[in-house]
Design a protein around this motif. Structure first.
Motif, PDB file in Angstrom:
ATOM      1  N   ASP A 223       5.556  -7.936  -6.401  1.00 30.17           N
ATOM      2  CA  ASP A 223       3.475  -7.508  -6.265  1.00 30.17           C
ATOM      3  C   ASP A 223       3.656  -7.392  -8.091  1.00 30.17           C
ATOM      4  O   ASP A 223       4.579  -6.978  -8.795  1.00 30.17           O
ATOM      5  N   HIS A 224       1.971  -7.221  -8.587  1.00 31.92           N
ATOM      6  CA  HIS A 224       2.320  -6.672  -9.516  1.00 31.92           C
ATOM      7  C   HIS A 224       1.646  -8.173 -10.179  1.00 31.92           C
ATOM      8  O   HIS A 224       1.003  -9.044 -10.318  1.00 31.92           O
ATOM      9  N   LEU A 225       2.670  -8.721 -11.232  1.00 30.00           N
ATOM     10  CA  LEU A 225       3.054  -9.707 -12.080  1.00 30.00           C
ATOM     11  C   LEU A 225       2.086  -9.764 -12.694  1.00 30.00           C
ATOM     12  O   LEU A 225       1.586 -11.537 -13.727  1.00 30.00           O
TER      13      LEU A 225
ATOM     14  N   ALA B  20       3.301   0.383   4.424  1.00 28.57           N
ATOM     15  CA  ALA B  20       2.799   1.774   4.147  1.00 28.57           C
ATOM     16  C   ALA B  20       4.474   2.279   3.294  1.00 28.57           C
ATOM     17  O   ALA B  20       5.856   2.369   3.840  1.00 28.57           O
ATOM     18  N   LYS B  21       4.576   2.512   1.956  1.00 27.62           N
ATOM     19  CA  LYS B  21       5.821   2.959   1.063  1.00 27.62           C
ATOM     20  C   LYS B  21       5.822   4.368   1.154  1.00 27.62           C
ATOM     21  O   LYS B  21       4.433   5.009   0.735  1.00 27.62           O
ATOM     22  N   SER B  22       7.487   4.670   1.143  1.00 27.39           N
ATOM     23  CA  SER B  22       7.036   6.521   0.681  1.00 27.39           C
ATOM     24  C   SER B  22       6.880   5.878  -0.812  1.00 27.39           C
ATOM     25  O   SER B  22       6.568   5.581  -1.474  1.00 27.39           O
TER      26      SER B  22
ATOM     27  N   ALA C 273       0.795  -1.285  -0.170  1.00 23.76           N
ATOM     28  CA  ALA C 273      -0.379   0.259   0.339  1.00 23.76           C
ATOM     29  C   ALA C 273       0.721   0.842   0.239  1.00 23.76           C
ATOM     30  O   ALA C 273       2.260   1.403   0.799  1.00 23.76           O
ATOM     31  N   HIS C 274       0.422   1.971  -0.587  1.00 23.09           N
ATOM     32  CA  HIS C 274       0.612   3.604  -0.142  1.00 23.09           C
ATOM     33  C   HIS C 274      -0.022   4.285   0.366  1.00 23.09           C
ATOM     34  O   HIS C 274      -0.365   5.431  -0.758  1.00 23.09           O
ATOM     35  N   PRO C 275       0.148   4.613   1.396  1.00 21.33           N
ATOM     36  CA  PRO C 275      -1.288   5.515   2.123  1.00 21.33           C
ATOM     37  C   PRO C 275      -0.761   6.162   1.897  1.00 21.33           C
ATOM     38  O   PRO C 275      -1.588   7.330   2.697  1.00 21.33           O
TER      39      PRO C 275
ATOM     40  N   MET D 287       9.229  -5.782  -4.355  1.00 22.72           N
ATOM     41  CA  MET D 287       9.446  -5.264  -5.713  1.00 22.72           C
ATOM     42  C   MET D 287       8.316  -5.532  -6.676  1.00 22.72           C
ATOM     43  O   MET D 287       7.329  -6.427  -6.709  1.00 22.72           O
ATOM     44  N   HIS D 288       7.903  -3.765  -7.020  1.00 21.52           N
ATOM     45  CA  HIS D 288       6.437  -3.670  -8.210  1.00 21.52           C
ATOM     46  C   HIS D 288       7.810  -4.645  -9.360  1.00 21.52           C
ATOM     47  O   HIS D 288       7.867  -4.268 -10.800  1.00 21.52           O
ATOM     48  N   ALA D 289       6.711  -5.594  -9.626  1.00 22.95           N
ATOM     49  CA  ALA D 289       7.360  -6.433 -11.693  1.00 22.95           C
ATOM     50  C   ALA D 289       6.148  -6.850 -12.243  1.00 22.95           C
ATOM     51  O   ALA D 289       4.930  -7.134 -11.613  1.00 22.95           O
TER      52      ALA D 289
HETATM   53 FE    FE Z   1       2.129  -0.269  -5.897  1.00 25.91          FE
END
Ligand code: FE
Ligand code: NIG
Length: 402
Positions: A260-262, A136-138, A69-71, A237-239
């Motif tokens: 993540d994603h895929l 939570a991502k920056s 998440a990017h909240p 990793m967003h991949a």
């Molecule tokens: Fe994302």
């Protein structure tokens, strides 16, 4: 629904095992679960002065664990939402200077306190959906100070709200505008300036990167994630979100905990994740909200023995939802995951992907008493009804927070 039973993430047919106790009861003391079992058995063990939470005829689940998440962000992207409705694609909007960069501008312009206030409001929405832990991502700062500002907001949210947050540094979310045309320099900046500062201030547990055409390629991922790992951060990793760039295999090679994603990942990527023990984190909310139709191959991943995780990808651009129940609905309708598989993927498997499988993600003695009471008689209804939250009360460390 206890999800009790395995000290590791569930794979294959285990994803369907929810360890359901009919007429169950739970004894909680000082925020920790002491015993779980049939209500009539638990009743003997209770002290006289205990408070009783009545959940007769309803469903109790472990609090959802949202592992991607990017909240924290400034503003919103509602204008881009309308542009997409009129036919523009996410990629076209980004190429024209919108997308992640537009949120970066708004996030930089906001003070730490303003960001905190906006995010605090979202925490209420998150808890209302039954989520008690969120990664939570920056990644909307892209200068050292703005990235540190975001991570401090995440820390303050963690300290001052009921939601537990797990911080991830995502300085490599996009190339900062000041580095336009100097991609390599930005990668060096992340490696040499940002990562050491983040680590020194102990502001993150994980490091992530948006590995995608037009953002960061495999070579950048090797440098950034290599440096992060050497500095003691764990990797996500967003991949393979928009194009198949071999991201899943790279996550396996670099020792990432998750890929993540895929959406674009094929059999070879699945095999690589399998041999390296990488957990796939699937984010159907972003496919839906971008109006795309290609969802990740969840069934092939489950058949291959991967410990699948589902998460919201809560962010203002590609997945503006804090709702795990909505994600469970999409997982069922678009990826053919059953409600039981979905619940497992968003609780115990997600907890393991965040290194917290021994503390949260299931209801068993010794774990934190994070749980939600849902206003339904059959747990499958949580995925079935969409656009509503059936969560009736939410409890964190034994305390009712909603
Ligand atoms: Fe994302
Ligand atoms: O996970 N893919 C990159 N990051 C986000 C999107 C962020 C944004 O558009 O603001 C995602 O989909």
């Amino acid at each position: 629904m206890t999800l009790a039973g395995t000290p590791r993430p569930r794979v294959g047919p285990e994803l369907s095992e929810l360890a359901i106790i009919e007429d169950g009861g739970m004894f909680v003391q000082s925020g920790t679960i002491v015993a779980v079992g049939r209500a009539n058995e638990i009743a003997h063990q209770l002290p006289n002065d205990c408070e009783v939470v009545e959940a007769r005829g309803r469903v109790v689940l472990p609090g959802f664990v949202d592992a991607h998440a990017h909240p924290v962000f400034g503003g919103n992207r509602v204008a881009e939402f309308e542009m997409r409705a009129r036919g523009a694609s996410y990629e076209e909007i980004a190429a024209a200077g919108g997308g992640i960069r537009s949120t970066v501008r708004l996030t930089r312009a906001a003070s730490e306190d303003e960001l905190l206030e906006q995010a605090r409001h979202r925490v209420g929405q998150i808890l209302r959906c039954g989520t008690t832990t969120m990664e939570a991502k920056s990644g909307y700062g892209l200068t050292t100070n703005d990235e540190l500002k975001m991570l401090r907001v995440i820390r303050r949210l963690n300290e001052t709200t009921a939601l537990e947050l797990v911080p991830t540094f995502l300085g490599a979310h996009a190339i900062a505008e000041e580095f336009e045309g100097r991609r390599e320099d930005y990668v060096s900046f992340v490696v040499e300036e940002m990562i050491p500062r983040v680590v020194r201030q102990q502001l993150a547990e994980y490091c992530d990167i948006f590995c995608e055409r037009g953002y960061f390629d495999g070579a950048a991922a090797r440098r950034i994630l290599g440096a992060a790992k050497a500095a003691g951060l764990k990797l996500r990793m967003h991949a393979d979100q928009l194009t198949n760039s071999g991201g899943a295999a790279l996550a396996a090679e670099l020792g990432a905990v998750t890929a993540d994603h895929l959406e674009q990942t094929e059999e070879d990527g699945i095999a690589a994740m399998r041999s390296a023990g990488v957990q796939p984190v699937l984010l159907p909310g972003s496919v839906y909200a971008l109006g795309k139709t290609r969802y990740p191959k969840a069934r092939a991943m489950i058949d291959a023995g991967l410990a699948v995780v589902l998460a919201t990808d809560f962010n203002p651009g590609s997945s503006p939802t804090p709702s795990i129940p909505m994600v469970l609905s999409l997982a069922a309708t678009q990826m053919k995951m059953t409600p039981a598989e979905g619940v497992t993927a968003a609780t115990i498997n997600a907890a393991h992907s965040l290194g917290r499988g021994d503390r949260i993600g299931s209801l068993e003695a010794g774990k934190l008493a994070n749980f939600t009471v849902f206003d339904c008689e059959d747990y499958r209804e949580i995925a079935y009804w969409f656009g509503v939250s059936l969560a009736e009360s939410v409890h964190v460390r034994g305390m009712r927070v909603l």
